[in-house]
Design a protein around this motif. Structure first.
Motif, PDB file in Angstrom:
ATOM      1  N   ILE A 164      -5.400  -5.254   1.161  1.00  0.00           N
ATOM      2  CA  ILE A 164      -5.991  -4.205   1.609  1.00  0.00           C
ATOM      3  C   ILE A 164      -7.605  -4.490   1.307  1.00  0.00           C
ATOM      4  O   ILE A 164      -8.420  -4.149   2.159  1.00  0.00           O
ATOM      5  N   TYR A 203      -7.643   1.821   3.172  1.00  0.00           N
ATOM      6  CA  TYR A 203      -6.446   2.517   2.381  1.00  0.00           C
ATOM      7  C   TYR A 203      -6.478   2.407   0.995  1.00  0.00           C
ATOM      8  O   TYR A 203      -7.272   1.409   0.442  1.00  0.00           O
ATOM      9  N   LEU A 228      -5.392  -1.031  12.142  1.00  0.00           N
ATOM     10  CA  LEU A 228      -5.046  -0.114  11.182  1.00  0.00           C
ATOM     11  C   LEU A 228      -6.002   1.077  10.713  1.00  0.00           C
ATOM     12  O   LEU A 228      -5.863   2.035  10.203  1.00  0.00           O
ATOM     13  N   ASN A 229      -7.302   0.156  10.650  1.00  0.00           N
ATOM     14  CA  ASN A 229      -8.482   1.345  10.157  1.00  0.00           C
ATOM     15  C   ASN A 229      -8.735   2.506  11.073  1.00  0.00           C
ATOM     16  O   ASN A 229      -9.068   3.573  10.730  1.00  0.00           O
ATOM     17  N   LEU A 265      -9.396  -2.989   4.676  1.00  0.00           N
ATOM     18  CA  LEU A 265      -8.864  -2.204   5.167  1.00  0.00           C
ATOM     19  C   LEU A 265      -8.980  -0.607   4.467  1.00  0.00           C
ATOM     20  O   LEU A 265      -9.112  -0.969   3.154  1.00  0.00           O
ATOM     21  N   TRP A 280      -2.429  -5.500  12.760  1.00  0.00           N
ATOM     22  CA  TRP A 280      -2.770  -5.068  11.648  1.00  0.00           C
ATOM     23  C   TRP A 280      -4.643  -4.730  11.806  1.00  0.00           C
ATOM     24  O   TRP A 280      -5.130  -4.011  10.994  1.00  0.00           O
ATOM     25  N   ARG A 281      -5.106  -5.401  12.713  1.00  0.00           N
ATOM     26  CA  ARG A 281      -6.615  -5.106  13.098  1.00  0.00           C
ATOM     27  C   ARG A 281      -7.103  -3.717  13.493  1.00  0.00           C
ATOM     28  O   ARG A 281      -8.186  -3.403  13.495  1.00  0.00           O
TER      29      ARG A 281
END
Length: 319
Positions: A180, A187, A147-148, A185, A144-145
């Motif tokens: 989020i 998003y 995702l950006n 993040l 997940w780290r």
């Protein structure tokens, strides 16, 4: 000799019929002084807006009607509205509860109009998913780290310069907007609007090889049709989501349970006993849900198909 044997057989058959009738009558009319078993009466089921809930209701309703001669009413409601039905008596049972400690505190501990009725046997998993082909091509997306770094990949016309995170129905158990924000993040959350639309989006992403990041869950029949890859978020620990606005951890794994109206359970209805006994597996639920959604069967047709193949399972649910 043949005639004598035939006469003996006929006599034996006649005695068996008489005995059978006597046994049946005794079962219907108890001896003097023995109270009659309680009537099943009416059972009001909540059906929440996902296919697994409809599959639960289909099988339970079918067997309550066929085996216990209950009258069954099914009402399509959101989760919150289902709980409120315990107060006015319009709902007797929620067949698939996903946590909701706040509602348990309100209606079970506070107003005392509801009770826990045991586990369904289903294991519930909620999380963030991408199509498997994306994970195969970009293994690091499952952290997940990272995702950006993929935010541009998930941009849509609805999200401007940010990546899109696709949620389902606004009434579902969700903490994605908070995650989020708190995980910083890049998003924007967009609601598909329903389970059907969420499924259609993941099917399209699989078929057309278009990027998609979104909310999904098990049990769900789609996962036997297409492969989705789960993106683990920071590990869930009890209490890590106590403050909904500050949450930074993944979803809790659920042992799904049943909730019933207290007065319905206390009535001694055979239907309440049946529902307390009812348990099945994710695979059972997915089979029925698939037949209803993809096989275009009616609820009763799908339920009968499952019941005919699993008599050894459901006979244990009967009072």
């Amino acid at each position: 000799m043949v005639i004598r044997r035939f006469a003996q057989a006929l006599t034996a058959f006649g005695l068996a019929v008489v005995a059978g009738c006597a046994t049946t009558q005794a079962a219907v009319t108890p001896p003097p002084g023995v109270p009659s078993p309680p009537s099943c009466g009416t059972v009001n089921l909540a059906v929440n807006p996902w296919s697994g809930s409809a599959a639960n209701a289909a099988v339970v309703s079918y067997l309550l009607k066929e085996e216990l001669r209950c009258k069954v009413n099914s009402y399509e409601l959101s989760e919150t509205a289902s709980w409120a039905g315990f107060v006015d008596g319009s709902i007797d049972v929620i067949l698939e509860n996903w946590g909701h400690d706040d509602l348990k505190k309100k209606y079970i501990d506070g107003q005392k109009v509801a009770v826990e009725l045991g586990l369904t046997g289903n294991k519930g998993v909620i999380g963030w998913y991408v199509p498997q082909w994306m994970a195969d091509e970009n293994p690091d997306i499952l952290d997940w780290r990272n995702l950006n770094e993929y935010a541009d990949t998930f941009k849509t016309t609805a999200t401007g310069g940010k990546g899109q995170f696709l949620a389902a129905d606004p009434s579902f158990v969700t903490k994605d907007a908070q995650l989020i924000e708190n995980l910083k993040l890049d998003y924007t959350l967009v609601y598909a609007g329903s389970e059907d639309k969420l499924i259609a989006a993941f099917r399209r992403a699989q078929r057309q090889k278009t990027p998609l990041l979104g909310y999904f869950y098990e049990p769900q029949w789609l996962l036997s049709d297409i492969k989705l890859a789960h993106i683990p978020l920071p590990r869930y620990k009890p209490g890590c989501d106590a403050d909904a606005d500050a949450v930074t951890c993944d979803y809790q794994p659920y042992d799904l349970d049943k909730i019933a109206r207290k007065a319905f359970v206390d009535s001694g209805s055979p239907g309440a006993v049946f529902l307390k006994n009812w348990t099945w597996t994710n695979n059972d639920q997915n089979q029925v849900a698939r037949d209803m959604t993809q096989g275009k069967m009616t609820a009763d047709e799908a339920a009968k198909k499952w019941a005919d193949a699993n008599r050894d399972v459901w006979e244990k649910w009967l009072p």
